[in-house]
Design a protein around this motif. Structure first.
Motif, PDB file in Angstrom:
ATOM      1  N   ILE A   1     -81.589   5.749 -25.739  1.00  0.00           N
ATOM      2  CA  ILE A   1     -80.934   6.151 -26.980  1.00  0.00           C
ATOM      3  C   ILE A   1     -79.523   5.587 -26.992  1.00  0.00           C
ATOM      4  N   ARG A   2     -79.188   4.872 -28.038  1.00  0.00           N
ATOM      5  CA  ARG A   2     -77.851   4.304 -28.181  1.00  0.00           C
ATOM      6  C   ARG A   2     -77.019   5.185 -29.111  1.00  0.00           C
ATOM      7  N   THR A   3     -75.753   5.299 -28.798  1.00  0.00           N
ATOM      8  CA  THR A   3     -74.829   6.105 -29.584  1.00  0.00           C
ATOM      9  C   THR A   3     -73.498   5.374 -29.697  1.00  0.00           C
ATOM     10  N   ASP A   4     -72.612   5.866 -30.556  1.00  0.00           N
ATOM     11  CA  ASP A   4     -71.223   5.433 -30.471  1.00  0.00           C
ATOM     12  C   ASP A   4     -70.692   5.865 -29.110  1.00  0.00           C
ATOM     13  N   ALA A   5     -69.824   5.060 -28.524  1.00  0.00           N
ATOM     14  CA  ALA A   5     -69.354   5.338 -27.170  1.00  0.00           C
ATOM     15  C   ALA A   5     -68.724   6.722 -27.039  1.00  0.00           C
ATOM     16  N   ASN A   6     -68.031   7.177 -28.084  1.00  0.00           N
ATOM     17  CA  ASN A   6     -67.352   8.468 -28.022  1.00  0.00           C
ATOM     18  C   ASN A   6     -68.276   9.656 -28.264  1.00  0.00           C
ATOM     19  N   ASP A   7     -69.521   9.393 -28.686  1.00  0.00           N
ATOM     20  CA  ASP A   7     -70.435  10.479 -29.025  1.00  0.00           C
ATOM     21  C   ASP A   7     -71.473  10.758 -27.949  1.00  0.00           C
ATOM     22  N   VAL A   8     -71.448  10.009 -26.866  1.00  0.00           N
ATOM     23  CA  VAL A   8     -72.524  10.115 -25.893  1.00  0.00           C
ATOM     24  C   VAL A   8     -72.641  11.516 -25.300  1.00  0.00           C
ATOM     25  N   GLY A   9     -71.510  12.164 -25.012  1.00  0.00           N
ATOM     26  CA  GLY A   9     -71.553  13.499 -24.418  1.00  0.00           C
ATOM     27  C   GLY A   9     -72.095  14.546 -25.373  1.00  0.00           C
ATOM     28  N   ILE A  10     -71.682  14.462 -26.623  1.00  0.00           N
ATOM     29  CA  ILE A  10     -72.133  15.427 -27.632  1.00  0.00           C
ATOM     30  C   ILE A  10     -73.642  15.324 -27.841  1.00  0.00           C
ATOM     31  N   ILE A  11     -74.134  14.094 -27.957  1.00  0.00           N
ATOM     32  CA  ILE A  11     -75.566  13.895 -28.198  1.00  0.00           C
ATOM     33  C   ILE A  11     -76.366  14.249 -26.950  1.00  0.00           C
ATOM     34  N   ARG A  12     -75.852  13.930 -25.777  1.00  0.00           N
ATOM     35  CA  ARG A  12     -76.520  14.344 -24.531  1.00  0.00           C
ATOM     36  C   ARG A  12     -76.686  15.856 -24.477  1.00  0.00           C
TER      37      ARG A  12
END
Length: 247
Positions: free
Chosen positions: A174-185
């Motif tokens: 799953i790809r995300t914006d770099a700053n959103d990875v923790g929130i989506i995880r």
């Protein structure tokens, strides 16, 4: 939202190698220390610390060890001042390489990084000489076992994912914006998905294939040298057929 990804294969191979070494404890301990120093010891208000703790667990660092690292970081006011530096360069046959480091001695680390590039028949470049060939994105790998692909894809998209790649036999990427990875995880883990890794990454826009066995050997050895260095946190590259090397 699906496409071919060589990155997950390369990254998971690297991760397995790191986990087999005690080096992973040192590297994560250093990241924890920097996160605590910059944002405090409470992961509920320090998102970077929360991300590093998640990384520690994904790398099978025991909870007791994490607690000890956190207590040491919170109580050690005289700890070294670590500086985050990104180095760039080329390996054999023009393989592009990006190295992320945390160091308390810029001159020492720069000299060692330059030596590794030179020993592999490559060269260290100036800032910007390689990173233009990569995009900075968040990457989350989810275990495929007992996971409903369609449900995961929909929930990842709803959480803010930018891409979903399913062609790896073991993981969904799953790809995300770099700053959103923790929130989506956190959102996916709250729904019961098994996240294998989650972090900002340098994703190659093009890949370089090595055909010469000697070049493959040099590139593999260079990666090992970087990973064995305590100052180096991550190494990213665009070596296309890294998973085919049998050294």
């Amino acid at each position: 939202m699906s496409g071919h990804s060589k990155w997950s294969t390369i990254k998971r191979k690297k991760g397995a190698n790191d986990a087999a070494r005690a080096k992973v404890f040192t590297k994560i301990g250093r990241e924890l220390a920097v996160a605590v120093k910059n944002g405090g010891p409470d992961p509920n208000v320090n998102s970077r610390l929360k991300d590093v703790i998640a990384k520690a667990k994904q790398n099978n660092v025991p909870n007791d060890n994490i607690e000890r690292m956190l207590k040491k970081a919170a109580g050690d006011t005289s700890s070294a001042n670590y500086e985050e530096i990104v180095y760039e360069g080329y390996g054999p046959s023009g393989v592009a390489v990006v190295v992320e480091a945390l160091t308390d001695n810029r001159n020492r680390t720069a000299g060692e990084v330059r030596h590794y590039f030179d020993k592999a028949g490559g060269n260290m470049g100036n800032p910007g000489s390689v990173t233009f060939m990569f995009s900075r994105e968040g990457v989350i790998l989810v275990d495929k076992e007992d996971t409903d692909e369609e449900a995961l894809m929909m929930e990842a998209i709803e959480a803010g994912a930018t891409d979903f790649i399913s062609d790896d036999e073991d993981v969904f990427e799953i790809r995300t914006d770099a700053n959103d990875v923790g929130i989506i995880r956190d959102e996916l883990e709250s729904k019961g998905y098994k996240v294998i890794s989650s972090e900002p990454a340098y994703i190659p826009s093009t890949y370089t294939r090595l055909e010469n066995q000697e070049d493959m050997m040099k590139m593999n050895r260079m990666i090992d040298m970087f990973e064995e260095n305590d100052d180096v946190q991550n190494i990213w590259h665009n070596w296309e057929n890294a998973d085919e090397y049998e050294g």
